[in-house]
Design an enzyme around this catalytic site. Structure first.
Site, PDB file in Angstrom:
ATOM      1  N   CYS A  93     -83.084 -64.472 -79.637  1.00  0.00           N
ATOM      2  CA  CYS A  93     -83.489 -65.194 -80.852  1.00  0.00           C
ATOM      3  C   CYS A  93     -84.058 -64.209 -81.888  1.00  0.00           C
ATOM      4  O   CYS A  93     -83.317 -63.444 -82.471  1.00  0.00           O
ATOM      5  CB  CYS A  93     -84.431 -66.335 -80.515  1.00  0.00           C
ATOM      6  SG  CYS A  93     -84.403 -67.616 -81.772  1.00  0.00           S
TER       7      CYS A  93
ATOM      8  N   HIS B 134     -81.562 -69.197 -76.615  1.00  0.00           N
ATOM      9  CA  HIS B 134     -82.550 -68.843 -75.589  1.00  0.00           C
ATOM     10  C   HIS B 134     -81.946 -69.063 -74.199  1.00  0.00           C
ATOM     11  O   HIS B 134     -82.053 -70.164 -73.665  1.00  0.00           O
ATOM     12  CB  HIS B 134     -83.794 -69.721 -75.725  1.00  0.00           C
ATOM     13  CG  HIS B 134     -84.626 -69.412 -76.926  1.00  0.00           C
ATOM     14  ND1 HIS B 134     -85.691 -68.546 -76.880  1.00  0.00           N
ATOM     15  CD2 HIS B 134     -84.541 -69.840 -78.205  1.00  0.00           C
ATOM     16  CE1 HIS B 134     -86.232 -68.459 -78.080  1.00  0.00           C
ATOM     17  NE2 HIS B 134     -85.555 -69.235 -78.909  1.00  0.00           N
TER      18      HIS B 134
ATOM     19  N   GLU C  28     -83.018 -68.299 -71.445  1.00  0.00           N
ATOM     20  CA  GLU C  28     -84.034 -68.590 -70.406  1.00  0.00           C
ATOM     21  C   GLU C  28     -84.207 -70.082 -70.150  1.00  0.00           C
ATOM     22  O   GLU C  28     -84.645 -70.478 -69.069  1.00  0.00           O
ATOM     23  CB  GLU C  28     -85.387 -67.956 -70.785  1.00  0.00           C
ATOM     24  CG  GLU C  28     -86.109 -68.544 -71.997  1.00  0.00           C
ATOM     25  CD  GLU C  28     -85.729 -67.883 -73.324  1.00  0.00           C
ATOM     26  OE1 GLU C  28     -84.597 -67.356 -73.428  1.00  0.00           O
ATOM     27  OE2 GLU C  28     -86.558 -67.919 -74.252  1.00  0.00           O
TER      28      GLU C  28
HETATM   29  N1  GLN Z   1     -88.556 -66.839 -86.176  1.00  0.00           N
HETATM   30  C1  GLN Z   1     -87.152 -66.853 -85.979  1.00  0.00           C
HETATM   31  C2  GLN Z   1     -86.494 -68.081 -86.572  1.00  0.00           C
HETATM   32  O1  GLN Z   1     -87.148 -69.061 -86.837  1.00  0.00           O
HETATM   33  C3  GLN Z   1     -86.815 -66.747 -84.499  1.00  0.00           C
HETATM   34  C4  GLN Z   1     -87.258 -67.919 -83.692  1.00  0.00           C
HETATM   35  C5  GLN Z   1     -87.282 -67.663 -82.226  1.00  0.00           C
HETATM   36  O2  GLN Z   1     -87.250 -66.510 -81.792  1.00  0.00           O
HETATM   37  N2  GLN Z   1     -87.363 -68.708 -81.441  1.00  0.00           N
HETATM   38  O3  GLN Z   1     -85.311 -68.099 -86.781  1.00  0.00           O
END
Ligand code: GLN
Length: 540
Positions: free
Chosen positions: A381, A516, A518
């Site tokens: 992410c 993600h 995970e």
């Molecule tokens: N802050 C980034 C976004 O909002 C990544 C978010 C995250 O890593 N869950 O896109």
């Protein structure tokens, strides 16, 4: 619809953090492995509608379900133990209960009645519980908070009433308490448990099983003392000694024979769960053959619970590879101060998700280090977004490359707002949720198309697509795509024109993903990308 769903309510006494979530997950796991259809529900007594707006340092991780709900981290434990996708129905909060009662009141559904906690709030709670349970043989319900808290009262009243509504043979109350060890007296103390059960009884709930958390084993005598004072059978005091791994807890419960009083309460024949495969994996967690050191570059390190799913996913990968995962926690802000020594000591570098500007320059340094020194790397992410920024700055030479999250006016938005993408490309399929904090969140599961001959596709055993979960407001900007590709960055995952994954051509294993991975990892089926990352790190 299963008209005969049986309900197991798990309450907690004495203090918080006793592991009600793991207790509930473990009981549900034993029932599942006994071939029953099991579901599980967490009730959170706070007023927030969901934990989506809470700081990770306040609440720990926000777990995202397949259907895009932002839920309590215990839902993550439930999915990992039960190896099952849950949904937004499997977690509700006091805020949601009140909101729906108030909305019904506004629509006139209560026919002019005065709305009260009893019956209206309590009825709403009961109806929600029954609706989650309707497809299952068993529904395990974890009541958040501690008995005696003001916030828990309507929930305790609801479960008291459910026993009355459904009868003794369909409802079981399990109470998790603490039996503290007092060092100076060299004694385990049962008084807090007795008081906590008295408190429950005052409300009209008699638990049938006590799960006693303790750092030492309890003698038979002490168990009998608890049983006598709490008015339960001798075999219904289950000792939950601190375990080496949370995945050992179902096995410990089995050894403590928790299923006997459970079956008896429901007037069912004895259960015989098959925990063989599970036991073999736990053995590999506890006594692994080899070890690997993963550098985990984060910024919420004072509350590691913020990265719960990811640390668990690493444990799953480790269990399946008979490998101990040693996490080297690296505060990204420490890397900003200069020395990168810690990075030299690790076999693989992992950059997890995150929000906000703090610590990003340190993470970018770690990414550069992994890229230049050819160290296995996984970015998740924010970790992917920063990998693109690092590449743009240091390979493409766009020195001011950044994300509009950190500089909304930047002339070089390698990463930009999702809305900008939807506007520019006219791409309407993107399912987004409007966040109460402003902005649009991409939440929940999306299908990602995997590129031929990529490391990503190979991690997924050559499957054409992978389904993974998202939680972010920003996206890779397709305007820079060609430049990135020309310089050796491979776009290895895509969905609806969005860049979902990248990797590097001239690197043993550098993979970064917008989703993600995970969130879908389970002990018995580790996530393929995280598994591959650990495998690659082992080669280091
Ligand atoms: N802050 C980034 C976004 O909002 C990544 C978010 C995250 O890593 N869950 O896109």
């Amino acid at each position: 619809m299963n008209q005969k769903t049986k309900y197991i309510f798990v309450t907690g006494g004495v203090l918080s953090s006793l592991g009600k979530g793991i207790t509930s997950s473990s009981i549900a796991t034993l029932l599942k492995h006994s071939n029953f259809e099991v579901s599980i529900l967490k009730i959170d007594p706070y007023i927030n509608l969901d934990p989506g707006t809470m700081s990770p340092l306040e609440h720990g991780e926000v777990f995202v379900t397949q259907d895009g709900a932002e839920t309590d981290l215990d839902i993550g434990h439930y999915e990992r133990f039960l190896d099952k996708n849950l949904s937004r129905e499997n977690n509700f909060t006091t805020g949601q209960v009140y909101l729906s009662v108030i909305e019904k009141e506004r629509r006139g559904e209560y026919l002019g009645k005065t709305i009260q906690i009893v019956p209206h709030i309590v009825d709403e709670i009961k109806q929600r519980i029954r609706s989650v349970g309707q497809q299952s043989d068993f529904l395990v319900v974890e009541i958040g908070g501690t008995v005696g808290d003001m916030e828990s009262m309507p929930y305790l009243e609801a479960i008291r009433q459910m026993k009355q509504d459904l009868g003794d043979q369909r409802v079981l109350n399990i109470h998790v308490t603490l039996v503290p060890y007092i060092k100076t007296a060299e004694e385990l103390k049962t008084k807090p448990t007795q008081h906590s059960v008295q408190e429950l009884r005052r409300i009209g709930i008699n638990p049938q099983i006590i799960v006693a958390r303790s750092e030492k084993p309890l003698t038979q005598e002490l168990k009998q003392k608890i049983a006598l004072s709490c008015g339960i059978a001798n075999d219904s005091v289950i000792v939950a000694e601190d375990a080496k791994s949370i995945y050992q807890v179902p096995l410990n419960f089995l050894q403590e024979d928790i299923l006997t009083p459970i079956a008896r309460n429901f007037a069912m024949p004895p259960f015989s769960p098959n925990m063989q495969e599970w036991g073999a994996l736990v053995q590999k967690i506890i006594a692994p053959k080899q070890s690997v050191k993963i550098g985990f570059v984060g910024k919420y390190l004072t509350l590691k619970e913020s990265y719960k799913s990811l640390t668990e996913a690493l444990i799953h990968a480790g269990a399946n590879l008979d490998t101990k995962i040693e996490i080297q926690w690296i505060d990204s802000q420490d890397l900003e101060k200069g020395s990168l020594d810690t990075l030299h000591q690790v076999d693989g570098i992992l950059i997890p998700g995150g929000f906000g500007e703090r610590g990003i320059e340190g993470k970018i340094k770690a990414i550069e280090f992994a890229r230049v020194h050819q160290i296995p790397f996984l970015g998740i992410c924010l970790g992917m977004q920063l990998s693109l920024i690092e590449f743009a700055r240091n390979v493409l030479g766009i020195k001011d490359a950044t994300s509009s999250e950190f500089d909304p006016q930047t002339p070089s938005p390698i990463i930009y707002m999702i809305e900008d993408f939807i506007d520019q490309e006219g791409c309407q399929q993107i399912r987004t949720h409007t966040s109460p904090l402003g902005g649009t969140m991409r939440l929940g599961e999306y299908e990602c198309h995997l590129k031929e001959n990529s490391k990503l596709k190979s991690a997924y055993h050559q499957a054409p697509t992978a389904k993974e979960r998202h939680r972010h407001r920003y996206e890779a900007n397709p305007k820079y795509r060609q430049m990135l590709e020309n310089a050796g960055m491979i776009i290895s995952g895509e969905s609806d024109g969005l860049i979902e994954a990248v990797e590097l051509q001239d690197h043993p294993w550098f993979v970064a993903v917008q989703f993600h991975p995970e969130f879908t990892s389970r002990l018995q089926s580790p996530n393929p990308i995280i598994l591959e990352f650990v495998k690659q790190s082992l080669k280091q």
